[in-house]
Design a protein around this motif. Structure first.
Motif, PDB file in Angstrom:
ATOM      1  N   GLY A 202       0.781  -0.894  -0.132  1.00 20.07           N
ATOM      2  CA  GLY A 202      -0.231   0.404  -0.178  1.00 20.07           C
ATOM      3  C   GLY A 202       0.783   1.379  -0.061  1.00 20.07           C
ATOM      4  N   ASP A 203       2.321   1.090  -0.415  1.00 18.88           N
ATOM      5  CA  ASP A 203       2.894   2.350  -0.091  1.00 18.88           C
ATOM      6  C   ASP A 203       2.920   3.603  -1.276  1.00 18.88           C
ATOM      7  N   VAL A 204       2.828   2.694  -2.463  1.00 18.17           N
ATOM      8  CA  VAL A 204       1.910   2.850  -3.606  1.00 18.17           C
ATOM      9  C   VAL A 204       0.405   2.871  -4.301  1.00 18.17           C
ATOM     10  N   ARG A 205      -0.028   3.887  -5.192  1.00 20.22           N
ATOM     11  CA  ARG A 205      -0.788   3.157  -5.691  1.00 20.22           C
ATOM     12  C   ARG A 205      -1.139   3.487  -7.409  1.00 20.22           C
ATOM     13  N   PRO A 206      -1.373   1.486  -8.174  1.00 19.09           N
ATOM     14  CA  PRO A 206      -1.392   1.771  -9.329  1.00 19.09           C
ATOM     15  C   PRO A 206      -1.998   2.096  -9.970  1.00 19.09           C
ATOM     16  N   ILE A 207      -1.554   3.349 -11.026  1.00 17.65           N
ATOM     17  CA  ILE A 207      -3.179   3.672 -11.733  1.00 17.65           C
ATOM     18  C   ILE A 207      -2.900   3.196 -13.464  1.00 17.65           C
ATOM     19  N   ALA A 208      -1.953   2.422 -13.793  1.00 21.63           N
ATOM     20  CA  ALA A 208      -1.868   1.860 -15.183  1.00 21.63           C
ATOM     21  C   ALA A 208      -0.835   0.940 -15.632  1.00 21.63           C
ATOM     22  N   LEU A 210       0.914  -1.409 -18.402  1.00 23.65           N
ATOM     23  CA  LEU A 210       1.855  -0.668 -19.790  1.00 23.65           C
ATOM     24  C   LEU A 210       1.565  -2.362 -20.435  1.00 23.65           C
ATOM     25  N   SER A 211       0.432  -3.357 -20.461  1.00 24.21           N
ATOM     26  CA  SER A 211       0.457  -4.486 -20.765  1.00 24.21           C
ATOM     27  C   SER A 211      -0.388  -4.518 -22.356  1.00 24.21           C
ATOM     28  N   GLU A 212      -0.921  -5.414 -22.608  1.00 24.14           N
ATOM     29  CA  GLU A 212      -2.239  -6.163 -23.673  1.00 24.14           C
ATOM     30  C   GLU A 212      -3.381  -6.454 -22.981  1.00 24.14           C
ATOM     31  N   LYS A 213      -3.169  -6.325 -21.369  1.00 25.68           N
ATOM     32  CA  LYS A 213      -4.528  -6.842 -21.133  1.00 25.68           C
ATOM     33  C   LYS A 213      -4.055  -7.036 -19.298  1.00 25.68           C
ATOM     34  N   ARG A 214      -5.041  -7.442 -18.565  1.00 28.74           N
ATOM     35  CA  ARG A 214      -4.825  -6.484 -17.378  1.00 28.74           C
ATOM     36  C   ARG A 214      -3.736  -7.825 -16.383  1.00 28.74           C
ATOM     37  N   VAL A 215      -3.411  -8.386 -16.057  1.00 28.68           N
ATOM     38  CA  VAL A 215      -2.347  -8.763 -14.938  1.00 28.68           C
ATOM     39  C   VAL A 215      -2.330  -9.417 -13.799  1.00 28.68           C
ATOM     40  N   SER A 216      -2.367 -10.901 -14.236  1.00 29.73           N
ATOM     41  CA  SER A 216      -3.202 -12.116 -12.941  1.00 29.73           C
ATOM     42  C   SER A 216      -2.264 -11.480 -11.664  1.00 29.73           C
ATOM     43  N   GLY A 217      -3.046 -11.149 -10.481  1.00 32.28           N
ATOM     44  CA  GLY A 217      -2.732 -10.777  -9.032  1.00 32.28           C
ATOM     45  C   GLY A 217      -3.196  -9.819  -8.839  1.00 32.28           C
ATOM     46  N   PHE A 218      -3.288  -8.848 -10.253  1.00 33.08           N
ATOM     47  CA  PHE A 218      -3.600  -7.306  -9.966  1.00 33.08           C
ATOM     48  C   PHE A 218      -4.673  -7.185 -11.156  1.00 33.08           C
ATOM     49  N   GLU A 219      -5.727  -7.354 -10.554  1.00 32.58           N
ATOM     50  CA  GLU A 219      -6.648  -7.770 -12.173  1.00 32.58           C
ATOM     51  C   GLU A 219      -7.732  -6.500 -11.440  1.00 32.58           C
ATOM     52  N   VAL A 221      -5.861  -3.714 -11.599  1.00 27.97           N
ATOM     53  CA  VAL A 221      -5.394  -2.061 -12.788  1.00 27.97           C
ATOM     54  C   VAL A 221      -5.301  -2.476 -13.743  1.00 27.97           C
ATOM     55  N   PRO A 222      -5.858  -0.686 -14.575  1.00 30.76           N
ATOM     56  CA  PRO A 222      -6.327  -1.018 -15.516  1.00 30.76           C
ATOM     57  C   PRO A 222      -5.097  -0.648 -16.123  1.00 30.76           C
ATOM     58  N   THR A 223      -5.031  -1.559 -17.277  1.00 26.22           N
ATOM     59  CA  THR A 223      -4.715  -1.260 -18.339  1.00 26.22           C
ATOM     60  C   THR A 223      -4.205   0.271 -18.866  1.00 26.22           C
ATOM     61  N   ALA A 224      -2.779   0.585 -19.977  1.00 26.78           N
ATOM     62  CA  ALA A 224      -3.168   1.415 -20.224  1.00 26.78           C
ATOM     63  C   ALA A 224      -4.531   2.715 -21.361  1.00 26.78           C
ATOM     64  N   LYS A 225      -4.233   1.093 -22.544  1.00 22.65           N
ATOM     65  CA  LYS A 225      -5.096   0.762 -23.315  1.00 22.65           C
ATOM     66  C   LYS A 225      -6.740   1.117 -22.835  1.00 22.65           C
ATOM     67  N   GLU A 226      -6.730   0.438 -22.121  1.00 22.69           N
ATOM     68  CA  GLU A 226      -8.409   0.258 -21.541  1.00 22.69           C
ATOM     69  C   GLU A 226      -8.967   2.428 -21.407  1.00 22.69           C
TER      70      GLU A 226
END
Length: 307
Positions: A202-208, A210-219, A221-226
């Motif tokens: 919880g130190d930081v919050r991911p906002i994007a 940069l992968s083709e689709k959402r990453v498993s374990g981080f479902e 976190v939206p992709t930049a594409k979305e």
């Protein structure tokens, strides 16, 4: 005269850095799995050859081992970034043969937990309104892959003044996180694997991501594409081999790497280390490398790193 049967040649993987980093990891894991799968007759020997951000290993393979069919070298996006920026003292990407990538570390953009930016759109709009108001921290130097991820993302988002983007290059992801948590920078970019712990704590919050689709374990976190920014920036993990080996030997390396990439052992390694499947092999990988270098050169010219 007695003839003695020559022992089967030991394959060698050169990691262009000291033990403990990404290239060393690539060599040790790929080497171990090749041995486990019986793709090589002996244990793969790992040689650490640090220096010049991979340049020492590159130059040595090109100049001294150009036709050695038993050696392969760990590579990543950092390798092509440096080649694109002419950081290897005149060496070019066509002096070796690119075998493939079997995994990738997705780029991620994070902000401090209490940051006003809720998503990528907020961040991009703030930069467009006042480029000086947002500084990015990253674990690579100015012009390195972390910096380029930000520039390529903003380029795709329609921002044009690349020189106005503030970027603080630090020595590794952990230092960059500290700067962001402390409020010295407004955002941080890096590879997901090096930031995973800081996101989970919880130190930081991911906002994007940069992968083709959402990453498993981080479902969550939206992709930049979305979010309307068409960028994929994966720090791929792969290998290259000397240029003057035979086509048969090259093809054999492509097949070995493919078998490693498809193995259960490699799926486990990826899951444990925050990597995503990212398999591009042979001629297709060669094309990918050429396109990647062209894009990096274009962005590097825009920020004045290349003439």
């Amino acid at each position: 005269m007695m003839t003695v049967a020559a022992p089967a040649m030991a394959q060698e993987c050169i990691a262009p850095a000291n033990p403990g980093g990404g290239w060393d990891f690539t060599c040790r894991q790929i080497g171990r799995i090749m041995t486990d799968l019986g793709l090589v007759p002996n244990m793969v020997q790992v040689t650490n050859l640090a220096g010049a951000g991979g340049g020492v290993a590159y130059t040595q393979v090109v100049s001294k081992r150009g036709s050695d069919p038993a050696v392969f070298v760990a590579a990543s996006s950092a390798t092509t970034t440096r080649l694109a920026q002419n950081a290897f003292a005149g060496a070019t990407a066509d002096q070796v043969r690119w075998v493939g990538s079997i995994g990738g570390d997705p780029g991620v953009i994070v902000v401090a937990q209490d940051s006003p930016f809720q998503d990528l759109k907020d961040l991009v709009e703030a930069i467009k309104a006042d480029p000086g108001s947002v500084a990015f921290a990253g674990g690579s130097a100015v012009g390195g892959f972390d910096h380029l991820k930000v520039l390529m993302m903003l380029d795709k988002a329609g921002f044009e003044d690349m020189r106005a983007v503030k970027y603080v290059g630090l020595d590794g992801g952990a230092d960059a996180i500290t700067q962001t948590v402390g409020g010295f920078t407004q955002a941080m970019t890096g590879d997901l694997s090096e930031i995973t712990g800081f996101i989970r704590s919880g130190d930081v919050r991911p906002i994007a991501v940069l992968s083709e689709k959402r990453v498993s374990g981080f479902e969550d976190v939206p992709t930049a594409k979305e979010q309307g920014v068409d960028i994929v920036a994966m720090n791929w993990r792969g290998i290259y081999v000397p240029k003057d080996i035979s086509d048969e030997d090259y093809q054999a390396w492509v097949e070995k790497l493919q078998q490693v990439g498809e193995s259960e052992q490699w799926q486990t390694v990826m899951a444990e280390n925050g990597l995503e499947p990212y398999m591009i092999l042979g001629d297709e990988f060669q094309t990918f490398v050429d396109a990647n270098i062209a894009e990096i050169q274009e962005v590097s010219r825009e920020i004045g790193l290349l003439q």
